[in-house]
Design a protein around this motif. Structure first.
Motif, PDB file in Angstrom:
ATOM      1  N   THR A  63       0.828  -1.215   0.000  1.00  0.00           N
ATOM      2  CA  THR A  63       0.000   0.000   0.000  1.00  0.00           C
ATOM      3  C   THR A  63       0.858   1.259   0.000  1.00  0.00           C
ATOM      4  O   THR A  63       0.360   2.346  -0.303  1.00  0.00           O
ATOM      5  CB  THR A  63      -0.918   0.010   1.234  1.00  0.00           C
ATOM      6  N   HIS A  64       2.143   1.114   0.342  1.00  0.00           N
ATOM      7  CA  HIS A  64       3.067   2.259   0.330  1.00  0.00           C
ATOM      8  C   HIS A  64       3.877   2.326  -0.964  1.00  0.00           C
ATOM      9  O   HIS A  64       4.785   3.147  -1.074  1.00  0.00           O
ATOM     10  CB  HIS A  64       4.022   2.157   1.521  1.00  0.00           C
ATOM     11  N   GLY A  65       3.527   1.476  -1.937  1.00  0.00           N
ATOM     12  CA  GLY A  65       4.288   1.418  -3.178  1.00  0.00           C
ATOM     13  C   GLY A  65       5.262   0.260  -3.158  1.00  0.00           C
ATOM     14  O   GLY A  65       5.107  -0.690  -2.386  1.00  0.00           O
ATOM     15  N   GLU A  66       6.281   0.344  -4.004  1.00  0.00           N
ATOM     16  CA  GLU A  66       7.253  -0.738  -4.081  1.00  0.00           C
ATOM     17  C   GLU A  66       8.210  -0.684  -2.898  1.00  0.00           C
ATOM     18  O   GLU A  66       8.749   0.374  -2.563  1.00  0.00           O
ATOM     19  CB  GLU A  66       8.051  -0.653  -5.381  1.00  0.00           C
ATOM     20  N   GLU A  67       8.411  -1.842  -2.255  1.00  0.00           N
ATOM     21  CA  GLU A  67       9.360  -1.955  -1.165  1.00  0.00           C
ATOM     22  C   GLU A  67      10.464  -2.929  -1.574  1.00  0.00           C
ATOM     23  O   GLU A  67      10.187  -3.997  -2.113  1.00  0.00           O
ATOM     24  CB  GLU A  67       8.675  -2.444   0.111  1.00  0.00           C
ATOM     25  N   VAL A  68      11.709  -2.546  -1.309  1.00  0.00           N
ATOM     26  CA  VAL A  68      12.865  -3.367  -1.673  1.00  0.00           C
ATOM     27  C   VAL A  68      13.539  -3.870  -0.406  1.00  0.00           C
ATOM     28  O   VAL A  68      13.844  -3.095   0.503  1.00  0.00           O
ATOM     29  CB  VAL A  68      13.870  -2.572  -2.529  1.00  0.00           C
ATOM     30  N   THR A  69      13.747  -5.170  -0.353  1.00  0.00           N
ATOM     31  CA  THR A  69      14.409  -5.804   0.782  1.00  0.00           C
ATOM     32  C   THR A  69      15.593  -6.602   0.269  1.00  0.00           C
ATOM     33  O   THR A  69      15.467  -7.336  -0.717  1.00  0.00           O
ATOM     34  CB  THR A  69      13.452  -6.744   1.542  1.00  0.00           C
ATOM     35  N   ALA A  70      16.743  -6.449   0.913  1.00  0.00           N
ATOM     36  CA  ALA A  70      17.945  -7.206   0.531  1.00  0.00           C
ATOM     37  C   ALA A  70      18.282  -8.203   1.629  1.00  0.00           C
ATOM     38  O   ALA A  70      18.223  -7.877   2.823  1.00  0.00           O
ATOM     39  CB  ALA A  70      19.120  -6.263   0.302  1.00  0.00           C
ATOM     40  N   MET A  71      18.608  -9.429   1.224  1.00  0.00           N
ATOM     41  CA  MET A  71      18.968 -10.486   2.159  1.00  0.00           C
ATOM     42  C   MET A  71      20.334 -11.050   1.780  1.00  0.00           C
ATOM     43  O   MET A  71      20.507 -11.536   0.657  1.00  0.00           O
ATOM     44  CB  MET A  71      17.916 -11.600   2.143  1.00  0.00           C
ATOM     45  N   ASP A  72      21.286 -10.964   2.702  1.00  0.00           N
ATOM     46  CA  ASP A  72      22.623 -11.505   2.501  1.00  0.00           C
ATOM     47  C   ASP A  72      22.798 -12.719   3.402  1.00  0.00           C
ATOM     48  O   ASP A  72      22.665 -12.603   4.636  1.00  0.00           O
ATOM     49  CB  ASP A  72      23.685 -10.459   2.814  1.00  0.00           C
ATOM     50  N   THR A  84      21.511 -11.599   6.993  1.00  0.00           N
ATOM     51  CA  THR A  84      21.312 -10.186   7.316  1.00  0.00           C
ATOM     52  C   THR A  84      20.296  -9.607   6.343  1.00  0.00           C
ATOM     53  O   THR A  84      20.492  -9.673   5.126  1.00  0.00           O
ATOM     54  CB  THR A  84      22.630  -9.401   7.217  1.00  0.00           C
ATOM     55  N   THR A  85      19.216  -9.064   6.887  1.00  0.00           N
ATOM     56  CA  THR A  85      18.131  -8.509   6.087  1.00  0.00           C
ATOM     57  C   THR A  85      18.102  -7.002   6.276  1.00  0.00           C
ATOM     58  O   THR A  85      18.080  -6.518   7.416  1.00  0.00           O
ATOM     59  CB  THR A  85      16.773  -9.102   6.497  1.00  0.00           C
ATOM     60  N   THR A  86      18.114  -6.244   5.177  1.00  0.00           N
ATOM     61  CA  THR A  86      18.115  -4.783   5.266  1.00  0.00           C
ATOM     62  C   THR A  86      16.942  -4.223   4.485  1.00  0.00           C
ATOM     63  O   THR A  86      16.563  -4.739   3.431  1.00  0.00           O
ATOM     64  CB  THR A  86      19.424  -4.188   4.726  1.00  0.00           C
ATOM     65  N   ARG A  87      16.365  -3.150   5.031  1.00  0.00           N
ATOM     66  CA  ARG A  87      15.236  -2.464   4.398  1.00  0.00           C
ATOM     67  C   ARG A  87      15.449  -0.964   4.499  1.00  0.00           C
ATOM     68  O   ARG A  87      15.902  -0.465   5.538  1.00  0.00           O
ATOM     69  CB  ARG A  87      13.911  -2.823   5.077  1.00  0.00           C
ATOM     70  N   ASP A  88      15.097  -0.236   3.440  1.00  0.00           N
ATOM     71  CA  ASP A  88      15.125   1.220   3.498  1.00  0.00           C
ATOM     72  C   ASP A  88      14.002   1.701   4.412  1.00  0.00           C
ATOM     73  O   ASP A  88      12.843   1.334   4.232  1.00  0.00           O
ATOM     74  CB  ASP A  88      14.946   1.838   2.111  1.00  0.00           C
ATOM     75  N   ALA A  89      14.344   2.520   5.392  1.00  0.00           N
ATOM     76  CA  ALA A  89      13.353   3.011   6.356  1.00  0.00           C
ATOM     77  C   ALA A  89      13.191   4.514   6.279  1.00  0.00           C
ATOM     78  O   ALA A  89      12.711   5.152   7.204  1.00  0.00           O
ATOM     79  CB  ALA A  89      13.748   2.602   7.764  1.00  0.00           C
ATOM     80  N   GLY A  90      13.593   5.111   5.167  1.00  0.00           N
ATOM     81  CA  GLY A  90      13.476   6.554   5.009  1.00  0.00           C
ATOM     82  C   GLY A  90      14.823   7.159   4.688  1.00  0.00           C
ATOM     83  O   GLY A  90      15.847   6.462   4.615  1.00  0.00           O
TER      84      GLY A  90
END
Length: 260
Positions: A63-72, A84-90
């Motif tokens: 609902t907030h648009g496209e979300e990108v999550t990276a998993m290493d 390790t999971t990273t997400r853009d939070a602003g």
């Protein structure tokens, strides 16, 4: 193009007298495999390397648009793994989560709330090797566990995903492609997890790309009515790479609140 509707061999790897686990299928045929052959090959994916470095990027429509999550993820048999999971939070902020295990103890840390946990590895269900149980009631026992219900777990240990999701729909091996610089076999799945009840989505579709060398999933795309709702793709897949010992070392940051 080949089709199947049933596969229940997630836990069907034959036992060896010396106790070692080796892949039942050494390599895929030069021609396109059948769906059953591909699933058998995928089940034994983690048995084809001793160490692994993996990076996955997932794009999901919310609902907030496209979300990108990276998993290493890094893995060393038997037992050592870190995700390790990273997400853009602003702007200028990235939240991350760490899951790390040595096969005996699991540590987790979430930077957003500065929360940590440390606990023994949970015992897996016992008694599922009973020969009287049907294949669909048995589960794959990994050599090195990864966090459950995550993309690294699905991509590296795809046996359960093949049996419990893909095999419930109409599956077709449709061709090959290059993903992350590696040759992949493409499988399409129509209408998995059919319920034939209100809310069922017959227009739900899954497409996966499977690495021809290891059996690891390289790409997973979900769509409803032709619109992509989830797209996850491997950016890096490096089997049997040297890993420094410190890669599995983790110290909780100062100020962490331990839940248990």
């Amino acid at each position: 193009m080949t089709e199947t509707r049933l596969w229940d061999r997630a836990a069907a790897l034959p036992d060896r007298m010396d106790g070692r686990r080796l892949p039942e299928v050494v390599a895929l045929p030069a021609i396109l495999p059948t769906v059953e052959e591909l699933f058998d090959f995928m089940r034994d994916a983690e048995l084809r390397f001793a160490t692994l470095r993996l990076r996955i990027e997932e794009r999901a429509q919310t609902t907030h648009g496209e979300e990108v999550t990276a998993m290493d993820a890094v893995l060393r048999h038997p037992g050592e793994a870190k995700v390790t999971t990273t997400r853009d939070a602003g702007p200028a902020k990235v939240d991350y989560e760490v899951w790390i295990s040595d096969g005996d103890v699991v540590k987790t840390y979430a930077s957003a709330h500065r929360l940590g946990t440390q606990r023994p590895v949970r015992n897996r269900p016992r008694g599922l090797d009973d020969p009287d149980f049907p294949g669909t009631s048995k589960v794959y026992e990994p050599v090195t566990a990864l966090p459950m219900e995550t993309l690294p777990e699905t991509f590296v240990h795809p046996a359960g995903y093949c049996q419990n999701v893909l095999a419930t729909g109409r599956c077709f091996v449709t061709g090959t492609a290059i993903v992350a610089g590696r040759e992949a076999v493409i499988l399409e799945c129509d209408h998995p997890r059919t319920t034939e009840l209100a809310g069922d989505r017959p227009d739900f579709h899954i497409s996966i790309a499977v690495d021809r060398d290891t059996g690891v999933i390289l790409r997973l795309t979900e769509s409803i009515g032709g619109s992509v709702t989830r797209d996850a793709e491997v950016i890096e897949l490096s089997p049997d790479v040297p890993l420094p010992p410190a890669v599995f070392h983790f110290v909780f940051p100062t100020g962490t609140t331990m839940l248990y």
